[in-house]
Design an enzyme around this catalytic site. Structure first.
Site, short mmCIF file in Angstrom:
data_model
loop_
_atom_site.label_atom_id
_atom_site.label_comp_id
_atom_site.label_asym_id
_atom_site.label_seq_id
_atom_site.Cartn_x
_atom_site.Cartn_y
_atom_site.Cartn_z
N HIS A 55 0.58 -1.75 -0.34
CA HIS A 55 0.30 0.06 0.26
C HIS A 55 0.75 1.15 -0.06
O HIS A 55 1.28 1.43 0.87
CB HIS A 55 -0.80 -0.14 0.65
CG HIS A 55 -1.66 0.98 1.36
ND1 HIS A 55 -3.34 1.00 0.71
CD2 HIS A 55 -1.77 2.76 0.97
CE1 HIS A 55 -4.75 1.79 1.14
NE2 HIS A 55 -3.41 2.74 1.39
N HIS A 57 1.47 5.29 -1.70
CA HIS A 57 0.43 6.09 -3.08
C HIS A 57 2.06 6.92 -4.05
O HIS A 57 2.23 8.09 -3.99
CB HIS A 57 -1.02 7.44 -2.44
CG HIS A 57 -1.44 6.62 -1.99
ND1 HIS A 57 -2.87 6.83 -2.27
CD2 HIS A 57 -1.37 5.89 -0.74
CE1 HIS A 57 -3.34 6.05 -1.62
NE2 HIS A 57 -3.15 5.86 -0.76
N GLN A 150 -10.29 9.67 -4.34
CA GLN A 150 -9.82 9.81 -3.22
C GLN A 150 -10.67 10.69 -2.81
O GLN A 150 -10.66 10.78 -1.31
CB GLN A 150 -8.41 11.27 -3.45
CG GLN A 150 -7.69 11.85 -2.46
CD GLN A 150 -7.26 11.05 -1.28
OE1 GLN A 150 -6.45 11.06 -1.35
NE2 GLN A 150 -8.16 10.68 -0.06
N HIS A 208 -9.73 2.10 0.18
CA HIS A 208 -9.49 3.01 1.81
C HIS A 208 -11.20 2.41 2.69
O HIS A 208 -11.60 3.28 2.37
CB HIS A 208 -9.06 4.08 1.53
CG HIS A 208 -7.44 4.31 1.00
ND1 HIS A 208 -7.37 3.61 0.08
CD2 HIS A 208 -6.57 5.26 1.27
CE1 HIS A 208 -6.26 4.39 -0.18
NE2 HIS A 208 -5.84 4.83 0.80
N GLU A 211 -10.85 4.71 7.72
CA GLU A 211 -9.78 5.85 8.03
C GLU A 211 -10.23 6.70 8.64
O GLU A 211 -10.33 7.93 8.26
CB GLU A 211 -8.65 5.69 7.20
CG GLU A 211 -7.88 6.44 7.40
CD GLU A 211 -6.43 6.58 6.18
OE1 GLU A 211 -5.67 6.88 6.38
OE2 GLU A 211 -7.50 6.95 4.86
N ASP A 307 2.16 3.29 2.95
CA ASP A 307 0.88 4.46 2.71
C ASP A 307 1.73 5.54 1.52
O ASP A 307 0.84 5.98 0.86
CB ASP A 307 -0.15 5.10 4.00
CG ASP A 307 -0.32 6.23 3.50
OD1 ASP A 307 -1.40 5.09 2.82
OD2 ASP A 307 -1.50 6.27 4.30
#
Length: 427
Positions: A55, A57, A150, A208, A211, A307
Protein backbone atom coordinates in the site's frame (compact mmCIF):
# COMPACT_ATOMS: atom_id res chain seq x y z
CA UNK A 1 23.08 -22.98 -14.73
CA UNK A 2 24.23 -20.54 -12.04
CA UNK A 3 24.41 -21.06 -8.34
CA UNK A 4 23.48 -19.11 -5.22
CA UNK A 5 25.74 -20.66 -2.60
CA UNK A 6 25.66 -20.94 1.18
CA UNK A 7 22.24 -19.41 1.73
CA UNK A 8 20.29 -19.48 4.98
CA UNK A 9 16.61 -19.93 3.99
CA UNK A 10 13.49 -19.01 5.91
CA UNK A 11 12.00 -21.93 7.80
CA UNK A 12 14.91 -24.30 7.11
CA UNK A 13 17.87 -25.33 9.19
CA UNK A 14 21.37 -25.29 7.75
CA UNK A 15 22.84 -23.72 4.61
CA UNK A 16 21.77 -24.36 1.02
CA UNK A 17 22.81 -24.00 -2.58
CA UNK A 18 20.06 -22.76 -4.89
CA UNK A 19 20.31 -23.29 -8.64
CA UNK A 20 19.18 -20.49 -10.94
CA UNK A 21 18.29 -21.24 -14.54
CA UNK A 22 17.00 -18.68 -17.01
CA UNK A 23 15.78 -16.22 -14.39
CA UNK A 24 14.03 -18.91 -12.34
CA UNK A 25 14.93 -20.99 -9.32
CA UNK A 26 16.00 -24.55 -9.90
CA UNK A 27 16.83 -27.18 -7.29
CA UNK A 28 17.48 -26.34 -3.65
CA UNK A 29 20.24 -28.54 -2.27
CA UNK A 30 22.34 -28.77 0.89
CA UNK A 31 25.34 -26.41 0.73
CA UNK A 32 28.18 -27.85 -1.33
CA UNK A 33 25.98 -30.08 -3.47
CA UNK A 34 24.81 -27.59 -6.07
CA UNK A 35 26.34 -27.45 -9.54
CA UNK A 36 27.03 -24.54 -11.84
CA UNK A 37 29.00 -21.31 -11.91
CA UNK A 38 28.79 -19.27 -8.74
CA UNK A 39 26.41 -16.38 -9.23
CA UNK A 40 26.53 -15.24 -5.60
CA UNK A 41 27.95 -16.60 -2.37
CA UNK A 42 25.61 -15.60 0.46
CA UNK A 43 28.18 -16.64 3.07
CA UNK A 44 25.50 -17.95 5.41
CA UNK A 45 23.40 -14.78 5.24
CA UNK A 46 19.62 -14.87 5.22
CA UNK A 47 18.13 -15.19 1.73
CA UNK A 48 14.50 -14.12 1.61
CA UNK A 49 11.91 -13.57 -1.09
CA UNK A 50 11.87 -9.87 -1.93
CA UNK A 51 10.03 -7.38 0.22
CA UNK A 52 6.52 -6.45 -0.88
CA UNK A 53 4.87 -3.03 -0.57
CA UNK A 54 1.10 -3.63 -0.29
CA UNK A 55 0.00 0.00 0.00
CA UNK A 56 1.58 3.24 -1.23
CA UNK A 57 0.50 6.31 -3.21
CA UNK A 58 3.26 6.79 -5.77
CA UNK A 59 1.42 9.61 -7.53
CA UNK A 60 1.65 11.73 -4.36
CA UNK A 61 5.20 10.88 -3.27
CA UNK A 62 7.87 13.58 -2.87
CA UNK A 63 5.31 16.41 -2.75
CA UNK A 64 5.67 17.27 0.95
CA UNK A 65 5.42 21.05 1.31
CA UNK A 66 3.83 21.52 -2.12
CA UNK A 67 1.99 23.88 -2.39
CA UNK A 68 2.06 24.14 1.41
CA UNK A 69 2.74 22.01 4.48
CA UNK A 70 0.00 20.12 6.27
CA UNK A 71 0.11 22.31 9.38
CA UNK A 72 -2.45 20.39 11.45
CA UNK A 73 -1.06 16.99 10.47
CA UNK A 74 -4.58 15.63 10.03
CA UNK A 75 -5.80 13.30 7.31
CA UNK A 76 -8.37 15.86 6.27
CA UNK A 77 -5.92 18.71 5.77
CA UNK A 78 -3.68 16.31 3.88
CA UNK A 79 -6.54 15.61 1.46
CA UNK A 80 -7.14 19.37 1.09
CA UNK A 81 -3.44 20.04 0.38
CA UNK A 82 -3.33 17.24 -2.16
CA UNK A 83 -6.44 18.63 -3.88
CA UNK A 84 -4.50 21.86 -4.40
CA UNK A 85 -1.35 20.08 -5.61
CA UNK A 86 -3.41 17.86 -7.91
CA UNK A 87 -4.38 20.86 -10.03
CA UNK A 88 -0.74 21.28 -11.08
CA UNK A 89 -0.08 17.64 -11.96
CA UNK A 90 1.56 16.86 -15.27
CA UNK A 91 2.40 13.54 -16.84
CA UNK A 92 6.16 14.11 -16.53
CA UNK A 93 5.83 15.29 -12.93
CA UNK A 94 4.13 12.05 -11.86
CA UNK A 95 6.50 9.84 -13.86
CA UNK A 96 9.61 11.49 -12.40
CA UNK A 97 8.51 11.32 -8.76
CA UNK A 98 7.08 7.81 -8.90
CA UNK A 99 10.11 6.47 -10.74
CA UNK A 100 12.47 7.98 -8.19
CA UNK A 101 10.69 6.34 -5.26
CA UNK A 102 10.52 3.01 -7.09
CA UNK A 103 14.30 3.15 -7.37
CA UNK A 104 14.41 3.66 -3.60
CA UNK A 105 12.16 0.65 -3.18
CA UNK A 106 14.37 -1.53 -5.38
CA UNK A 107 17.48 -0.45 -3.46
CA UNK A 108 15.71 -1.58 -0.27
CA UNK A 109 14.82 -4.97 -1.77
CA UNK A 110 11.16 -4.26 -2.57
CA UNK A 111 10.34 -5.87 -5.93
CA UNK A 112 6.53 -5.99 -5.72
CA UNK A 113 4.56 -2.77 -5.15
CA UNK A 114 0.85 -1.95 -5.06
CA UNK A 115 0.20 1.75 -5.62
CA UNK A 116 -3.11 3.53 -5.26
CA UNK A 117 -3.62 6.24 -7.88
CA UNK A 118 -6.08 9.10 -7.48
CA UNK A 119 -8.74 8.91 -10.20
CA UNK A 120 -10.93 11.80 -9.00
CA UNK A 121 -9.48 13.78 -11.90
CA UNK A 122 -11.53 14.02 -15.10
CA UNK A 123 -8.34 13.88 -17.18
CA UNK A 124 -6.84 10.89 -15.30
CA UNK A 125 -3.39 12.44 -15.68
CA UNK A 126 -1.82 10.50 -12.82
CA UNK A 127 -3.32 7.21 -13.91
CA UNK A 128 -2.01 7.45 -17.46
CA UNK A 129 1.43 8.38 -16.11
CA UNK A 130 1.46 5.45 -13.69
CA UNK A 131 0.44 2.99 -16.43
CA UNK A 132 3.54 4.15 -18.30
CA UNK A 133 5.68 3.79 -15.17
CA UNK A 134 4.37 0.27 -14.61
CA UNK A 135 5.58 -0.75 -18.04
CA UNK A 136 8.95 0.98 -17.67
CA UNK A 137 9.89 -0.83 -14.45
CA UNK A 138 8.51 -4.28 -15.22
CA UNK A 139 11.93 -5.92 -15.63
CA UNK A 140 12.73 -5.07 -12.00
CA UNK A 141 9.52 -4.27 -10.11
CA UNK A 142 6.10 -5.85 -10.44
CA UNK A 143 3.84 -2.81 -10.02
CA UNK A 144 0.10 -3.10 -9.39
CA UNK A 145 -2.18 -0.08 -9.76
CA UNK A 146 -5.37 0.58 -7.80
CA UNK A 147 -7.93 3.07 -9.10
CA UNK A 148 -8.37 5.15 -5.94
CA UNK A 149 -11.30 7.60 -5.73
CA UNK A 150 -9.68 9.99 -3.23
CA UNK A 151 -12.72 12.29 -3.07
CA UNK A 152 -15.37 9.59 -3.21
CA UNK A 153 -17.34 7.59 -5.76
CA UNK A 154 -21.03 8.45 -5.44
CA UNK A 155 -20.33 11.77 -3.69
CA UNK A 156 -17.99 12.94 -6.48
CA UNK A 157 -19.24 14.11 -9.87
CA UNK A 158 -18.96 11.24 -12.37
CA UNK A 159 -17.19 9.11 -9.78
CA UNK A 160 -18.53 5.76 -11.03
CA UNK A 161 -17.76 6.68 -14.63
CA UNK A 162 -14.17 7.59 -13.75
CA UNK A 163 -13.69 4.24 -12.01
CA UNK A 164 -15.13 2.46 -15.03
CA UNK A 165 -12.75 4.34 -17.31
CA UNK A 166 -9.82 3.51 -15.04
CA UNK A 167 -10.73 -0.17 -15.36
CA UNK A 168 -10.69 0.16 -19.14
CA UNK A 169 -7.27 1.84 -19.04
CA UNK A 170 -5.71 -1.14 -17.33
CA UNK A 171 -5.64 -0.92 -13.52
CA UNK A 172 -5.14 -4.08 -11.50
CA UNK A 173 -7.61 -3.30 -8.72
CA UNK A 174 -10.55 -1.05 -7.95
CA UNK A 175 -10.58 1.14 -4.85
CA UNK A 176 -13.14 2.91 -2.69
CA UNK A 177 -13.27 5.26 0.30
CA UNK A 178 -16.69 4.66 1.90
CA UNK A 179 -16.08 6.61 5.12
CA UNK A 180 -15.39 9.76 3.05
CA UNK A 181 -18.74 9.61 1.23
CA UNK A 182 -21.45 12.05 2.28
CA UNK A 183 -23.68 9.57 4.13
CA UNK A 184 -23.58 6.04 5.51
CA UNK A 185 -25.90 5.00 2.68
CA UNK A 186 -23.57 6.57 0.12
CA UNK A 187 -20.67 4.65 1.65
CA UNK A 188 -22.44 1.31 1.28
CA UNK A 189 -23.50 2.18 -2.25
CA UNK A 190 -19.93 3.17 -3.15
CA UNK A 191 -18.66 -0.26 -2.09
CA UNK A 192 -21.32 -1.95 -4.19
CA UNK A 193 -20.30 0.15 -7.20
CA UNK A 194 -16.63 -0.71 -6.67
CA UNK A 195 -17.31 -4.45 -6.30
CA UNK A 196 -19.49 -4.46 -9.40
CA UNK A 197 -16.77 -2.84 -11.53
CA UNK A 198 -14.08 -5.12 -10.12
CA UNK A 199 -16.07 -8.26 -10.78
CA UNK A 200 -17.15 -7.29 -14.29
CA UNK A 201 -13.55 -6.51 -15.28
CA UNK A 202 -11.97 -9.44 -13.44
CA UNK A 203 -9.99 -7.15 -11.12
CA UNK A 204 -9.02 -7.20 -7.46
CA UNK A 205 -10.45 -4.74 -4.94
CA UNK A 206 -8.56 -2.66 -2.38
CA UNK A 207 -10.56 -0.05 -0.48
CA UNK A 208 -9.45 2.63 1.96
CA UNK A 209 -11.88 1.57 4.65
CA UNK A 210 -12.79 3.23 7.96
CA UNK A 211 -9.67 5.43 7.99
CA UNK A 212 -11.14 7.56 10.75
CA UNK A 213 -11.32 7.54 14.55
CA UNK A 214 -15.12 7.33 14.51
CA UNK A 215 -16.19 4.13 16.29
CA UNK A 216 -19.42 4.21 14.26
CA UNK A 217 -17.56 3.85 10.96
CA UNK A 218 -18.12 0.16 10.21
CA UNK A 219 -17.77 -0.29 6.48
CA UNK A 220 -15.25 -3.12 6.82
CA UNK A 221 -18.12 -5.50 7.68
CA UNK A 222 -19.84 -4.46 4.44
CA UNK A 223 -16.67 -4.97 2.40
CA UNK A 224 -16.04 -8.41 3.93
CA UNK A 225 -19.61 -9.54 3.36
CA UNK A 226 -19.63 -8.38 -0.27
CA UNK A 227 -16.30 -10.16 -0.83
CA UNK A 228 -17.57 -13.41 0.64
CA UNK A 229 -20.96 -13.43 -1.05
CA UNK A 230 -19.60 -12.27 -4.40
CA UNK A 231 -16.70 -14.73 -4.40
CA UNK A 232 -13.90 -12.16 -4.44
CA UNK A 233 -12.67 -13.23 -0.98
CA UNK A 234 -8.83 -13.03 -0.73
CA UNK A 235 -8.70 -10.84 -3.83
CA UNK A 236 -10.31 -8.11 -1.71
CA UNK A 237 -8.44 -5.94 0.78
CA UNK A 238 -9.50 -3.44 3.41
CA UNK A 239 -6.71 -0.91 3.92
CA UNK A 240 -6.20 1.21 7.05
CA UNK A 241 -9.38 0.26 9.03
CA UNK A 242 -8.15 2.58 11.80
CA UNK A 243 -11.65 2.96 13.29
CA UNK A 244 -11.11 -0.61 14.50
CA UNK A 245 -8.89 0.87 17.20
CA UNK A 246 -12.02 2.48 18.66
CA UNK A 247 -14.44 -0.48 18.45
CA UNK A 248 -15.81 -2.00 21.64
CA UNK A 249 -14.97 -5.54 22.65
CA UNK A 250 -18.30 -7.13 21.74
CA UNK A 251 -18.33 -5.73 18.21
CA UNK A 252 -14.64 -6.52 17.73
CA UNK A 253 -15.32 -10.16 18.62
CA UNK A 254 -18.09 -10.34 16.04
CA UNK A 255 -15.90 -8.64 13.44
CA UNK A 256 -13.10 -11.17 13.85
CA UNK A 257 -15.51 -13.91 12.79
CA UNK A 258 -16.88 -11.90 9.86
CA UNK A 259 -13.42 -11.07 8.50
CA UNK A 260 -11.93 -14.53 9.03
CA UNK A 261 -14.86 -16.17 7.28
CA UNK A 262 -14.65 -13.79 4.33
CA UNK A 263 -10.97 -14.39 3.56
CA UNK A 264 -10.25 -10.69 2.94
CA UNK A 265 -6.90 -9.07 3.72
CA UNK A 266 -6.16 -6.13 5.99
CA UNK A 267 -3.32 -3.65 5.42
CA UNK A 268 -2.09 -1.56 8.34
CA UNK A 269 0.05 1.49 7.64
CA UNK A 270 1.71 2.20 11.01
CA UNK A 271 4.01 5.07 10.02
CA UNK A 272 1.30 7.25 8.51
CA UNK A 273 -1.62 6.33 10.72
CA UNK A 274 0.21 6.83 14.00
CA UNK A 275 0.71 10.41 12.81
CA UNK A 276 -2.66 11.05 11.18
CA UNK A 277 -5.10 9.48 13.61
CA UNK A 278 -6.09 10.76 17.04
CA UNK A 279 -5.67 14.37 15.90
CA UNK A 280 -9.05 15.33 17.39
CA UNK A 281 -8.35 13.63 20.72
CA UNK A 282 -7.17 15.14 23.95
CA UNK A 283 -5.63 12.67 26.36
CA UNK A 284 -5.74 9.72 26.44
CA UNK A 285 -5.03 9.84 22.71
CA UNK A 286 -5.86 6.81 20.57
CA UNK A 287 -3.15 4.92 18.70
CA UNK A 288 -5.08 5.10 15.44
CA UNK A 289 -4.34 1.59 14.16
CA UNK A 290 -6.33 -1.45 13.19
CA UNK A 291 -6.47 -4.42 15.56
CA UNK A 292 -3.33 -6.06 14.18
CA UNK A 293 -2.60 -8.61 16.91
CA UNK A 294 -6.21 -9.61 17.42
CA UNK A 295 -6.91 -10.07 13.70
CA UNK A 296 -3.76 -12.12 13.22
CA UNK A 297 -4.91 -14.29 16.10
CA UNK A 298 -8.29 -14.74 14.45
CA UNK A 299 -6.64 -16.02 11.27
CA UNK A 300 -7.05 -12.87 9.17
CA UNK A 301 -4.18 -12.04 6.82
CA UNK A 302 -2.65 -8.69 7.87
CA UNK A 303 0.21 -6.87 6.14
CA UNK A 304 2.16 -3.69 6.82
CA UNK A 305 2.47 -0.91 4.24
CA UNK A 306 4.03 2.55 3.90
CA UNK A 307 1.01 4.49 2.62
CA UNK A 308 3.07 7.67 2.10
CA UNK A 309 6.64 8.65 1.28
CA UNK A 310 7.20 12.40 1.71
CA UNK A 311 3.76 13.70 0.80
CA UNK A 312 0.99 15.83 2.43
CA UNK A 313 0.06 13.03 4.83
CA UNK A 314 3.52 11.91 6.00
CA UNK A 315 6.58 14.08 5.31
CA UNK A 316 9.24 11.43 6.01
CA UNK A 317 10.28 8.04 4.66
CA UNK A 318 12.94 6.26 2.61
CA UNK A 319 10.80 3.37 1.28
CA UNK A 320 12.35 0.93 3.77
CA UNK A 321 10.04 -2.01 4.58
CA UNK A 322 12.08 -2.97 7.63
CA UNK A 323 11.47 0.50 9.06
CA UNK A 324 7.74 -0.07 8.61
CA UNK A 325 8.03 -3.48 10.29
CA UNK A 326 9.93 -2.01 13.24
CA UNK A 327 7.36 0.74 13.80
CA UNK A 328 4.61 -1.84 13.39
CA UNK A 329 6.17 -3.99 16.11
CA UNK A 330 6.13 -1.07 18.54
CA UNK A 331 2.74 0.33 17.56
CA UNK A 332 0.88 -2.98 17.50
CA UNK A 333 2.80 -4.33 20.52
CA UNK A 334 4.15 -7.35 18.62
CA UNK A 335 7.11 -7.81 20.94
CA UNK A 336 7.17 -11.59 21.37
CA UNK A 337 9.96 -13.29 19.43
CA UNK A 338 7.48 -15.11 17.18
CA UNK A 339 5.50 -11.89 16.72
CA UNK A 340 8.59 -10.04 15.50
CA UNK A 341 9.17 -12.82 12.97
CA UNK A 342 5.52 -12.30 11.98
CA UNK A 343 6.17 -8.60 11.44
CA UNK A 344 8.85 -9.60 8.92
CA UNK A 345 6.26 -11.80 7.19
CA UNK A 346 3.93 -8.80 7.07
CA UNK A 347 6.32 -7.06 4.65
CA UNK A 348 7.11 -10.28 2.74
CA UNK A 349 4.84 -13.34 2.57
CA UNK A 350 1.69 -11.79 4.03
CA UNK A 351 2.03 -8.74 1.80
CA UNK A 352 2.49 -11.07 -1.18
CA UNK A 353 -0.87 -12.64 -0.31
CA UNK A 354 -2.49 -9.20 -0.45
CA UNK A 355 -1.21 -8.83 -4.02
CA UNK A 356 -2.36 -12.40 -4.88
CA UNK A 357 1.14 -13.24 -6.14
CA UNK A 358 0.76 -16.98 -5.65
CA UNK A 359 3.54 -19.00 -7.30
CA UNK A 360 5.07 -15.82 -8.71
CA UNK A 361 6.63 -15.30 -5.30
CA UNK A 362 8.93 -17.24 -2.99
CA UNK A 363 12.17 -19.20 -3.04
CA UNK A 364 11.07 -22.43 -4.69
CA UNK A 365 11.76 -24.48 -7.79
CA UNK A 366 10.27 -22.94 -10.92
CA UNK A 367 9.51 -19.58 -9.33
CA UNK A 368 11.07 -16.29 -10.45
CA UNK A 369 14.63 -15.96 -9.10
CA UNK A 370 13.91 -12.71 -7.25
CA UNK A 371 15.30 -12.40 -3.74
CA UNK A 372 17.24 -10.36 -1.22
CA UNK A 373 20.35 -11.28 0.74
CA UNK A 374 20.20 -9.90 4.27
CA UNK A 375 23.30 -9.89 6.52
CA UNK A 376 21.19 -11.28 9.36
CA UNK A 377 20.70 -14.56 11.19
CA UNK A 378 16.90 -14.46 11.19
CA UNK A 379 13.85 -12.28 10.47
CA UNK A 380 13.97 -11.16 14.13
CA UNK A 381 17.59 -10.08 13.65
CA UNK A 382 16.82 -8.26 10.39
CA UNK A 383 14.00 -6.26 12.00
CA UNK A 384 15.98 -5.45 15.16
CA UNK A 385 19.17 -4.32 13.43
CA UNK A 386 17.42 -2.85 10.36
CA UNK A 387 19.83 -4.66 8.05
CA UNK A 388 19.99 -3.29 4.53
CA UNK A 389 20.09 -5.99 1.82
CA UNK A 390 23.64 -6.67 0.70
CA UNK A 391 22.26 -7.86 -2.64
CA UNK A 392 18.94 -7.48 -4.43
CA UNK A 393 18.25 -9.84 -7.34
CA UNK A 394 15.32 -9.54 -9.77
CA UNK A 395 14.63 -12.43 -12.16
CA UNK A 396 18.16 -13.72 -11.76
CA UNK A 397 19.77 -10.33 -12.36
CA UNK A 398 21.63 -8.34 -9.70
CA UNK A 399 19.99 -4.92 -9.43
CA UNK A 400 21.35 -3.49 -6.15
CA UNK A 401 24.30 -3.95 -3.82
CA UNK A 402 25.00 -2.41 -0.43
CA UNK A 403 28.59 -2.84 0.77
CA UNK A 404 29.14 -3.48 4.45
CA UNK A 405 29.84 -0.27 6.37
CA UNK A 406 30.70 -1.20 9.96
CA UNK A 407 31.28 1.36 12.65
CA UNK A 408 34.91 1.38 13.86
CA UNK A 409 35.09 1.97 17.59
CA UNK A 410 38.13 2.82 19.69
CA UNK A 411 37.34 2.06 23.33
CA UNK A 412 39.52 2.50 26.42
CA UNK A 413 41.36 -0.73 27.20
CA UNK A 414 40.38 -2.46 23.95
CA UNK A 415 41.87 -2.70 20.49
CA UNK A 416 39.94 -0.86 17.75
CA UNK A 417 37.00 -3.03 16.65
CA UNK A 418 34.05 -3.08 14.30
CA UNK A 419 30.62 -2.73 15.92
CA UNK A 420 27.77 -4.59 14.26
CA UNK A 421 25.24 -4.53 17.13
CA UNK A 422 25.12 -8.32 17.38
CA UNK A 423 24.81 -9.66 20.92
CA UNK A 424 27.93 -11.68 21.79
CA UNK A 425 26.11 -14.86 22.70
CA UNK A 426 24.28 -14.81 19.34
CA UNK A 427 27.44 -14.91 17.22
Amino acid sequence: MRLLRNARLLGRDGAFDVEIDGGRFGRILPAGRGSGDTFLDAGGALVSPPFVEPHVHLDTTLTAGEPRWNASGSLWEGIAVWSERKRTLTHDDVVARASEVLRWYAANGVLHVRSHVDVTDPELVALDAMVEVRESVRDVIDLQLVAFPQEGIVSFDNGPELLEEAARRGVDAIGAIPHFEDTREDGVRSLKVAFDIAQRHGLMLDAHCDEIDDEQSRFVEVLATLARRGGLRSRATASHTTAMGSYNGAYSYKLQRVLARSGVNLVCNPLANLCLQGRFDGYPRRRGLTQVKEMLGAGVNVAFGHDDVMDPWFPLGTASPLQVALVGVAAAQLTGAAEIDEAFAMVTDRAARVLSLGDRYGVGEGRPASFVVLPAASPFDAVRRQTRPSHVVAHGRLVAETPAAPTRLTWPGRAPEDIDFVRERDR
